[in-house]
Scaffold this active site. Structure first.
Site, PDB file in Angstrom:
ATOM      1  N   ASP A  90     -14.332  59.742 -67.724  1.00  0.00           N
ATOM      2  CA  ASP A  90     -15.313  60.733 -68.132  1.00  0.00           C
ATOM      3  C   ASP A  90     -14.846  61.273 -69.489  1.00  0.00           C
ATOM      4  OD1 ASP A  90     -17.298  62.916 -67.933  1.00  0.00           O
ATOM      5  OD2 ASP A  90     -15.507  64.149 -67.669  1.00  0.00           O
ATOM      6  N   CYS A 122     -25.147  75.728 -22.937  1.00  0.00           N
ATOM      7  CA  CYS A 122     -25.845  76.081 -21.693  1.00  0.00           C
ATOM      8  C   CYS A 122     -25.515  75.056 -20.611  1.00  0.00           C
ATOM      9  CB  CYS A 122     -27.350  76.131 -21.918  1.00  0.00           C
ATOM     10  SG  CYS A 122     -28.049  74.537 -22.400  1.00  0.00           S
ATOM     11  N   ASP A 165     -12.792  65.159 -64.101  1.00  0.00           N
ATOM     12  CA  ASP A 165     -12.280  66.500 -63.818  1.00  0.00           C
ATOM     13  C   ASP A 165     -13.314  67.473 -63.289  1.00  0.00           C
ATOM     14  OD1 ASP A 165     -13.644  66.725 -66.331  1.00  0.00           O
ATOM     15  OD2 ASP A 165     -12.669  68.671 -66.563  1.00  0.00           O
ATOM     16  N   CYS A 219      11.897  49.457 -33.048  1.00  0.00           N
ATOM     17  CA  CYS A 219      11.848  50.848 -32.573  1.00  0.00           C
ATOM     18  C   CYS A 219      10.508  51.471 -32.936  1.00  0.00           C
ATOM     19  CB  CYS A 219      12.970  51.668 -33.204  1.00  0.00           C
ATOM     20  SG  CYS A 219      14.630  51.079 -32.867  1.00  0.00           S
ATOM     21  N   ASP A 244     -18.153  65.036 -61.417  1.00  0.00           N
ATOM     22  CA  ASP A 244     -17.379  63.795 -61.343  1.00  0.00           C
ATOM     23  C   ASP A 244     -16.999  63.441 -59.907  1.00  0.00           C
ATOM     24  OD1 ASP A 244     -17.347  63.412 -64.101  1.00  0.00           O
ATOM     25  OD2 ASP A 244     -15.560  64.631 -64.376  1.00  0.00           O
ATOM     26  N   CYS A 249      15.152  50.322 -36.379  1.00  0.00           N
ATOM     27  CA  CYS A 249      14.554  49.091 -36.890  1.00  0.00           C
ATOM     28  C   CYS A 249      13.050  49.079 -36.621  1.00  0.00           C
ATOM     29  CB  CYS A 249      15.208  47.861 -36.247  1.00  0.00           C
ATOM     30  SG  CYS A 249      14.894  47.718 -34.475  1.00  0.00           S
ATOM     31  N   CYS A 253     -26.361  71.494 -21.394  1.00  0.00           N
ATOM     32  CA  CYS A 253     -25.364  70.818 -22.244  1.00  0.00           C
ATOM     33  C   CYS A 253     -24.233  70.260 -21.396  1.00  0.00           C
ATOM     34  CB  CYS A 253     -24.797  71.797 -23.269  1.00  0.00           C
ATOM     35  SG  CYS A 253     -25.985  72.406 -24.470  1.00  0.00           S
TER      36      CYS A 253
END
Length: 809
Positions: free
Chosen positions: A495, A13, A694, A80, A698, A77, A16
């Site tokens: 685990d 709006c 996994d 650069c 976890d 290099c 905002c």
């Protein structure tokens, strides 16, 4: 208004709009700010992009970010890298700019809408380089063309420089040759020939050094090209004066150094050609991954099966797969039976059976069957594309050690220029006659021998080759800094379920009472368990299926919560459950109870079965240890790591599994949300810790560990939270990850030691510190050769990582 415009999210709006404008205008250096609700954008006159984004975030809005990768051609290099990085970072709206010499790329993160590809490309072009967006980045064919062009320039430089070298240096190697030249064509004619040939070298193959070197000086950021330009120009200019205006020089200083200028260009081109070839090999892992995907697919369109380009396949298409072909995209099998070779993903050599309802992955190889399958993920969403992206991001990552290198190389070239000036002045004041000649030779040698190229390549090429080798071993480093972090890990926590073990129970033992047959008992028990959804029931059903047993029908099924189940099978009442269940039902267990206790003590779950009121068998069910896990644990112990198992099982069962694996430290009875606290307890002494898991539960632990290692066969949530992903469930991939990490960091240290040690040792030699002692002064040509070989050494050393041994994950 002048300034830059970027996208803002969250404006709904007019109020905002006012808040956004006030928030942005308060940021230091921002000046006036204007927000546009219709376009959801904001325009500011200035200000730091990061501070603007932070201010908006604090106010409840969000500055949308964008990211672009440029392929940058012409960087040679570390200087650069610094120039391109600083120029991109200075653009309005840029949040971060990272440039990588090994991958010849620039990764730019900026406020969306603030910049265009053309703006970024032109900024790089102003520095004397060529930039392309990732979508039009350098292809392997273009890279091959670049190497071929360097080769042509090198050959031309060698053809032109060789006569110059022979004419000027031939007499030093074979003294009579000098007299031959003097009495045949004459010294002046020899100098004129050298002038013409050297001029052709500098305006032809050597022009690139002058173009890029002048651009770097114009921007007050001298690089390697500037050193070559100044050094060769000084030797050439002195020689031109000696040839055409000798009266301007003292008689003792009348000499030419055309051969230095010409040969230096040829030698440096030789080094860059060798660098380009070596760089091509550093990207071999990505090239091989990209080569896994087929170019076309057979797709059902309009009632016909047609060959289409992979880019034309869309989600929902039905594809046909013939024997021996590669799968085009990720999908679900609709029709057919076959075996798929998924070793490129999992490292498992055995082909995997596929039928209707099974998932298949693009890039894998079909066996002898034919399939119809539906496309579920295409283009950038396929698993192969994601792997290529992860490897590419890891290869382009910048480790913490790189920041220190960049700071040093930032002042390196200016320091070399100053050292060359001081060298010339010292020789002019203190040097022997002819002082001007000695000063010129020493000054040019200092300029040429300094090698920021090796410094700039030392870290990124090792990362590039190391992460590529890891990918070949089935290990993906999702974050480049995990490569550095993993090698310093002292504690490795696992685990248990799904990581050390298979994650699903299997039938391991079956001890029968007298008078019963194994097949009959297992078939009857499977018939009863077929009515249950319990994981143990599924283990028994899989065992019956694996043995090819015909499972009869069960009727009158009853479940006794906390005890067991029973049903009628072929007219016989079959009980399956705990020992107390059989006792409650009046069944005498006898010696089977002792056997069941033994199974329980070994970490297995005992299941008792009775048929028609008689104890028939005790069945052992357990979550088996994964293949390869024992070997992996042994290898990790040999690496002097502290190994810990974290499990939700009771302590007795957990210690049994740990004992089988050789893990002495166990944290048992850990609730799913307690793994992070367990990790905090394990590393209270400051030891760096990696966690391997996994499952979804976890993910917090994977994120909390110094390095999180996810099993690739696990959940997407776990993989997203991890720093390192093993493409299969084989824990030998952890060994491979650690091996590659340690080897890569060792390789980086070797490269840095060489790059810095080389300059520390040879720049003083080039300046002439050995002359007062032994009368030795380094020739600029030898300096050029040493400089060229310095970068080649770093690249060659990094390429050794391609042969790092390791178990395929």
């Amino acid at each position: 208004m002048a300034g830059f415009t970027f996208d803002v999210q969250g404006m709904t709006c007019g109020a905002c709009v006012g808040r956004v404008e006030r928030v942005l205008s308060r940021v230091e250096g921002a000046g006036k700010a204007e927000a546009n609700l219709a376009r959801n954008t904001a325009t500011v006159a200035g200000g730091d992009a990061t501070e603007l984004a932070t201010a908006l975030d604090a106010a409840g809005f969000a500055a949308r970010e964008d990211r672009l990768t440029l392929a940058v051609e012409g960087m040679t290099c570390a200087s650069c890298v610094g120039r391109v990085e600083r120029a991109l970072a200075a653009l309005p709206g840029v949040l971060e700019a990272r440039v990588n010499l090994a991958t010849e790329s620039a990764d730019v993160r900026f406020l969306a809408g603030a910049l265009s590809v053309d703006t970024l490309s032109s900024t790089v072009a102003d520095l004397g380089y060529v930039a392309k967006s990732q979508k039009s980045s350098v292809t392997s064919e273009e890279k091959t063309d670049e190497i071929a062009a360097l080769r042509r320039q090198l050959l031309l430089a060698l053809i032109l420089a060789l006569p110059v070298f022979v004419l000027e240096m031939g007499g030093h190697i074979f003294p009579p040759f000098h007299h031959f030249i003097a009495h045949s064509i004459g010294t002046q004619t020899s100098w004129l020939i050298q002038f013409v040939l050297t001029s052709l070298v500098l305006v032809g193959p050597g022009r690139v050094f002058y173009r890029r070197g002048w651009a770097s000086l114009r921007h007050a950021a001298p690089d390697m090209n500037a050193l070559v330009m100044i050094g060769t120009a000084a030797a050439y200019a002195f020689s031109v004066v000696a040839t055409f205006a000798p009266f301007l020089l003292p008689s003792t200083a009348r000499a030419v150094y055309f051969e230095a200028a010409a040969v230096i260009v040829a030698l440096i081109l030789l080094g860059r050609w060798m660098e380009a070839r070596a760089k091509g090999r550093t990207g071999a892992a990505i090239a091989r991954l990209m080569g896994l995907a087929p170019k076309t697919a057979r797709v059902e369109r309009g009632g016909e099966v047609v060959d289409l380009s992979l880019e034309d396949v869309v989600v929902g298409d039905t594809l046909h797969l013939r024997p021996g072909e590669k799968l085009a995209v990720d999908g679900e099998v609709l029709e057919g039976q076959t075996y798929i070779d998924e070793s490129m993903l999992t490292g498992e050599p055995a082909a995997v059976a596929k039928g209707p309802g099974d998932m298949v992955t693009g890039g894998t190889v079909n066996g002898t069957g034919a399939l119809r399958y539906r496309a579920l993920r295409v283009g950038a969403d396929t698993m192969l594309s994601q792997i290529i992206r992860m490897v590419g991001e890891a290869q382009g990552a910048r480790l913490p050690v790189q920041d220190l290198v960049n700071k040093i190389t930032g002042w390196f070239v200016p320091a070399v220029l100053m050292a060359a000036v001081v060298t010339v002045l010292v020789w002019l004041i203190l040097g022997p006659s002819p002082a001007l000649t000695h000063a010129l030779v020493a000054g040019v040698a200092v300029l040429i021998i300094a090698c920021p190229c090796a410094m700039g390549l030392a870290v990124p090429v090792s990362i590039m080759v190391g992460t590529g080798r890891a990918a070949e071993l089935g290990v993906l480093f999702r974050r480049g800094d995990a490569l550095q972090g993993l090698q310093s890990v002292g504690t490795l926590a696992f685990d248990k379920t799904g990581t050390l073990t298979a994650g699903r129970p299997e039938l391991t033992d079956m001890i029968l009472a007298d008078g019963f047959e194994a097949g009959d008992v297992l078939a009857s028990v499977a018939a009863v368990e077929g009515k249950s959804e319990h994981p143990i029931a599924q283990a028994i059903l899989r065992a019956a299926d694996a043995r090819g047993l015909e499972v009869p029908a069960a009727v009158d099924f009853t479940s006794h919560t906390g005890y067991g189940i029973d049903a009628q099978v072929d007219g016989q009442r079959v009980l399956v459950g705990s020992a107390r269940f059989l006792k409650r039902e009046g069944v005498e267990i006898g010696d089977l109870e002792t056997t069941g206790a033994t199974l329980a003590n070994s970490g297995k779950t005992p299941i008792f079965a009775a048929i028609d009121g008689k104890a028939a068998a005790v069945i052992g069910v357990a979550d088996p240890i994964k293949p390869g896990t024992v070997e992996a644990i042994e290898a990790l112990r040999a690496m002097d790591l502290r190994l810990v198992m974290i499990s939700g099982d009771n302590e007795a069962t957990a210690k049994v599994i740990a004992g089988e694996l050789g893990i002495t430290e166990v944290v048992a009875e850990v609730l799913p949300d307690g793994k992070v606290a367990a990790l905090d307890h394990l590393r209270r002494d400051g030891d760096k810790l990696a966690f391997v898991g996994d499952g979804i539960n976890d993910a917090p632990a994977l994120a909390a560990a110094h390095v999180g290692i996810a099993i690739g066969t696990g959940t997407d949530v776990a993989i997203e939270a991890a720093d390192v992903v093993l493409m299969s469930g084989d824990l030998r991939g952890v060994v491979a990850a650690l091996t590659v990490s340690r080897a890569t960091m060792r390789n980086i240290k070797q490269n840095l030691f060489w790059a810095f040690g080389y300059n520390a040792a040879l720049v003083p030699v080039a300046a002439g510190v050995l002359y007062p002692l032994w009368g030795v002064q380094l020739s600029p040509m030898l300096a050029a050769g040493a400089m060229a070989m310095s970068s080649v050494f770093v690249l060659t050393n990094a390429l050794r990582l391609r042969w790092v041994a390791g178990e395929r994950a």
